[in-house]
Scaffold this active site. Structure first.
Site, PDB file in Angstrom:
ATOM      1  CD  GLU A   1      -3.204  -0.625   0.056  1.00  0.00           C
ATOM      2  OE1 GLU A   1      -3.563   0.599  -0.019  1.00  0.00           O
ATOM      3  OE2 GLU A   1      -3.553  -1.745  -0.561  1.00  0.00           O
TER       4      GLU A   1
ATOM      5  CD  GLU B   1      -5.361   7.863  -2.726  1.00  0.00           C
ATOM      6  OE1 GLU B   1      -5.903   7.657  -3.601  1.00  0.00           O
ATOM      7  OE2 GLU B   1      -5.864   8.211  -1.801  1.00  0.00           O
TER       8      GLU B   1
ATOM      9  CG  ASN C   1     -11.903   4.306   7.396  1.00  0.00           C
ATOM     10  OD1 ASN C   1     -12.372   3.489   8.344  1.00  0.00           O
ATOM     11  ND2 ASN C   1     -12.074   4.004   6.045  1.00  0.00           N
TER      12      ASN C   1
END
Length: 153
Positions: free
Chosen positions: A29, A38, A75
């Site tokens: 990831e 990201e 989240n």
């Protein structure tokens, strides 16, 4: 490594099976721990009610951060509450290693991934983290390497 180890201890990622699966997933990831945020701008997450992104700008604001790429207002809110941090107001904190490793380990434990690791169910772990099996072959390579390093093979 000390921050990673501390986060794993905090969330009971404390057996060779759990460690191998966790490290393999976050290695993938995070691009082998090169990226704590990201690379995309997060616009793809705009108006994603399933992630809690209901306000204009939530997509970029709550894009993936940390080595597990924590994503979405829901989240960030839940991780922050569990860790005693206001990540909803300050989502950029999740990109810092001292917070990012903790959010990754929190996500892992809170989603039952220790149990899946104990059972050796790497495929289901991938589905929980990724929503599918994207790049599963690469994840398996990391897993095999981690298992070998930890004496599981």
């Amino acid at each position: 490594v000390p921050l990673l180890n501390s986060a794993m201890r905090e969330h009971d990622i404390n057996t060779p099976k759990r460690c191998a699966a966790f490290v393999a997933q976050i290695a993938h990831e995070s691009g082998e721990f090169r990226y704590m945020e990201e690379l995309s701008d997060g616009k793809a997450y705009e108006n994603r009610k399933d992630l809690g992104n209901t306000e204009p700008g939530d997509g970029p604001r709550y894009k993936g951060r940390g080595p597990i790429q924590l994503t979405g207002r829901f989240n960030y809110r839940a991780a922050g509450a569990a860790l005693g941090l206001n990540l909803e107001a300050h989502p950029e904190q999740a990109a810092k290693p001292e917070v990012g490793f903790r959010t990754a380990a929190w996500f892992w434990k809170s989603h039952g991934l220790n149990d899946l690791a104990d059972a050796g169910n790497f495929e289901q772990i991938t589905r929980v983290i990724n929503g599918g099996l994207n790049h599963y072959d690469l994840r398996l390579k990391y897993y095999a390497r981690a298992c070998e390093t930890l004496g599981l093979l």
